[in-house]
Motif scaffolding. Structure first.
Motif, PDB file in Angstrom:
ATOM      1  N   HIS A   1       0.813  -1.220   0.000  1.00 18.64           N
ATOM      2  CA  HIS A   1       0.000   0.000   0.000  1.00 18.64           C
ATOM      3  C   HIS A   1       0.849   1.274   0.000  1.00 18.64           C
ATOM      4  O   HIS A   1       0.287   2.370   0.003  1.00 18.64           O
ATOM      5  CB  HIS A   1      -0.932   0.005   1.212  1.00 18.64           C
ATOM      6  N   GLY A   2       2.161   1.109   0.050  1.00 20.70           N
ATOM      7  CA  GLY A   2       3.035   2.277   0.049  1.00 20.70           C
ATOM      8  C   GLY A   2       2.871   3.153   1.274  1.00 20.70           C
ATOM      9  O   GLY A   2       2.997   4.380   1.195  1.00 20.70           O
ATOM     10  N   LEU A   3       2.606   2.532   2.428  1.00 23.17           N
ATOM     11  CA  LEU A   3       2.335   3.303   3.646  1.00 23.17           C
ATOM     12  C   LEU A   3       3.537   4.137   4.073  1.00 23.17           C
ATOM     13  O   LEU A   3       3.410   5.323   4.401  1.00 23.17           O
ATOM     14  CB  LEU A   3       1.925   2.358   4.778  1.00 23.17           C
ATOM     15  N   ARG A   4       4.714   3.527   4.077  1.00 26.00           N
ATOM     16  CA  ARG A   4       5.903   4.235   4.558  1.00 26.00           C
ATOM     17  C   ARG A   4       6.243   5.419   3.663  1.00 26.00           C
ATOM     18  O   ARG A   4       6.593   6.511   4.146  1.00 26.00           O
ATOM     19  CB  ARG A   4       7.085   3.272   4.643  1.00 26.00           C
ATOM     20  N   GLU A   5       6.145   5.233   2.368  1.00 25.38           N
ATOM     21  CA  GLU A   5       6.478   6.314   1.442  1.00 25.38           C
ATOM     22  C   GLU A   5       5.491   7.468   1.577  1.00 25.38           C
ATOM     23  O   GLU A   5       5.878   8.640   1.569  1.00 25.38           O
ATOM     24  CB  GLU A   5       6.480   5.793   0.003  1.00 25.38           C
TER      25      GLU A   5
ATOM     26  N   LEU B   1      -7.319   6.403   1.830  1.00 17.36           N
ATOM     27  CA  LEU B   1      -6.186   5.978   2.641  1.00 17.36           C
ATOM     28  C   LEU B   1      -5.141   7.079   2.712  1.00 17.36           C
ATOM     29  O   LEU B   1      -4.563   7.335   3.787  1.00 17.36           O
ATOM     30  CB  LEU B   1      -5.576   4.700   2.061  1.00 17.36           C
ATOM     31  N   GLU B   2      -4.902   7.728   1.589  1.00 17.24           N
ATOM     32  CA  GLU B   2      -3.953   8.849   1.556  1.00 17.24           C
ATOM     33  C   GLU B   2      -4.371   9.939   2.541  1.00 17.24           C
ATOM     34  O   GLU B   2      -3.560  10.471   3.299  1.00 17.24           O
ATOM     35  CB  GLU B   2      -3.916   9.412   0.130  1.00 17.24           C
ATOM     36  N   ALA B   3      -5.665  10.247   2.556  1.00 15.51           N
ATOM     37  CA  ALA B   3      -6.168  11.301   3.442  1.00 15.51           C
ATOM     38  C   ALA B   3      -6.069  10.897   4.907  1.00 15.51           C
ATOM     39  O   ALA B   3      -5.754  11.717   5.778  1.00 15.51           O
ATOM     40  CB  ALA B   3      -7.612  11.626   3.078  1.00 15.51           C
ATOM     41  N   VAL B   4      -6.316   9.610   5.208  1.00 17.52           N
ATOM     42  CA  VAL B   4      -6.218   9.123   6.585  1.00 17.52           C
ATOM     43  C   VAL B   4      -4.789   9.221   7.095  1.00 17.52           C
ATOM     44  O   VAL B   4      -4.539   9.640   8.235  1.00 17.52           O
ATOM     45  CB  VAL B   4      -6.737   7.671   6.665  1.00 17.52           C
ATOM     46  N   LEU B   5      -3.822   8.850   6.272  1.00 20.61           N
ATOM     47  CA  LEU B   5      -2.416   8.954   6.669  1.00 20.61           C
ATOM     48  C   LEU B   5      -2.020  10.406   6.896  1.00 20.61           C
ATOM     49  O   LEU B   5      -1.251  10.720   7.818  1.00 20.61           O
ATOM     50  CB  LEU B   5      -1.526   8.316   5.608  1.00 20.61           C
ATOM     51  N   ALA B   6      -2.541  11.294   6.078  1.00 18.50           N
ATOM     52  CA  ALA B   6      -2.268  12.721   6.269  1.00 18.50           C
ATOM     53  C   ALA B   6      -2.844  13.200   7.600  1.00 18.50           C
ATOM     54  O   ALA B   6      -2.215  13.998   8.316  1.00 18.50           O
ATOM     55  CB  ALA B   6      -2.859  13.522   5.111  1.00 18.50           C
TER      56      ALA B   6
END
Length: 371
Positions: free
Chosen positions: A96-100, A152-157
């Protein structure tokens, strides 16, 4: 440029720390009292200057010890929360590219890159835990399955925004204080079970004399633990109430700013709210994972020995809806006791309503479109 949090949030965080410091000082009052006894003995033969110096030293020692206990709670809470949800660090293999993504948001927000972990559980949520020096963003497999790529991008932000707003460490300490009350409730429940067992076997007259003293001792311990549990719960309610809602609103706005798409975060909150467990027990929301989460879902399934189960004291109080007697006076007592029973199960709200958060994000999106 990424905006820093409003001064109102910083003041709320400072107020939370002040509350926690006062509480820790009160917990250590026994130490202060012991030192006061010693200084009182000195006062009998010492000069006024020596007495004043001794008492000032005693007060300073208590305050210093209280501050150190808060630091210890931060360290303990960080490690314990990650262990309690069985969070596995993301290292090799990151589909999912979480770390990046987290690295990119941390760079944009000007904060040190946190670790990233995944908790293997169906509850769809995420949270950020910090001890002041180390931080970890945790995402559940349930969230990874439910969210679209943009969501998912928004949640990580949103999670990185908590670090940028500098509220993650304070929230971690406050959540750890709340978990103490859960442990006390578990002990209260066990004591209640022992008391009921002894009362049952004590119903036989010949045995009553043998169990009378244990019943009295356990009842005294039960009362002490019950008072402590509810005192800690009230303290947690105050400390969480000072900052919790404001920190979520601030992280929503800052996260939307980081990701550049308020609508994506609004959609993510709506998705998490829709697919989450419909019968989530409000009592379990005092768990650190729920208090810190983007939505208040406690991770893991409750068990019979789970400290987040209900208070045993409430079992001794009739429910308001039970039909004990049709007499008006008895019905009134039933309602009063029922309300008291529910009050014993009360837990503080740790998040604003999802609908309000979505409404604010949409208003923010309209602001951006209007510029």
């Amino acid at each position: 440029m990424f905006d820093r949090p409003l001064w109102s949030l910083r003041l709320r965080l400072a107020g939370t720390l002040m509350v926690l410091l006062l509480v820790a000082t009160g917990v250590l009052a026994a130490v202060g009292w012991a030192i006061f006894v010693v200084t009182s003995a000195v006062s009998a033969s010492g000069s006024p200057l020596e007495v004043a110096t001794s008492r000032s030293l005693a007060g300073g020692t208590v305050v210093l010890a209280a501050g150190l206990s808060l630091l210890a709670h931060g360290r303990y809470g960080y490690r314990q929360t990650l262990e309690s949800v069985d969070a596995n660090p993301v290292e090799d293999g990151d589909p999912h590219g979480l770390r990046e993504r987290v690295r990119r948001f941390a760079l944009a927000a000007g904060v040190e890159e946190p670790a990233v972990a995944v908790a293997d559980t169906d509850e769809p949520t995420s949270f950020t835990v910090s001890n002041g020096t180390d931080a970890t963003v945790v995402v559940t497999t349930g969230a990874l399955e439910a969210l679209s790529d943009a969501e998912l991008e928004a949640v990580l932000a949103h999670e990185v925004a908590h670090l940028a707003n500098r509220d993650a460490t304070v929230a971690t300490v406050a959540a750890t204080i709340g978990s103490i009350s859960d442990g006390l409730f578990a002990r209260e429940r066990r004591l209640g079970e022992w008391i009921r067992f002894l009362l049952t076997i004590g119903s036989v007259t010949i045995v009553l004399a043998l169990v009378a003293i244990p019943i009295v001792v356990l009842s005294a311990l039960y009362l002490v633990v019950s008072v402590l549990a509810r005192t800690v719960l009230a303290i947690n309610a105050i400390s969480v109430g000072v900052h919790a809602r404001a920190r979520e609103y601030a992280a929503d706005r800052a996260g939307a700013e980081l990701v550049g798409d308020p609508a994506a975060l609004a959609a993510a909150l709506e998705t998490l709210d829709d697919v989450g467990p419909p019968d989530e027990d409000a009592r379990r929301r005092s768990h650190a994972s729920a208090t810190l989460g983007i939505v208040p879902y406690a991770l893991g399934e409750p068990t019979d020995s789970d400290p987040l189960e209900g208070s045993s004291l409430s079992r001794w109080i009739p429910d308001a809806d039970s039909e004990l007697d049709r007499a008006e006076f008895v019905a009134l007592l039933s309602r009063v006791f029922g309300r008291l029973g529910r009050a014993l199960e009360w837990r503080p709200a740790t998040h604003p309503p999802v609908e309000k958060r979505i409404e604010r994000l949409r208003e923010y999106a309209d602001e951006i479109d209007g510029k």
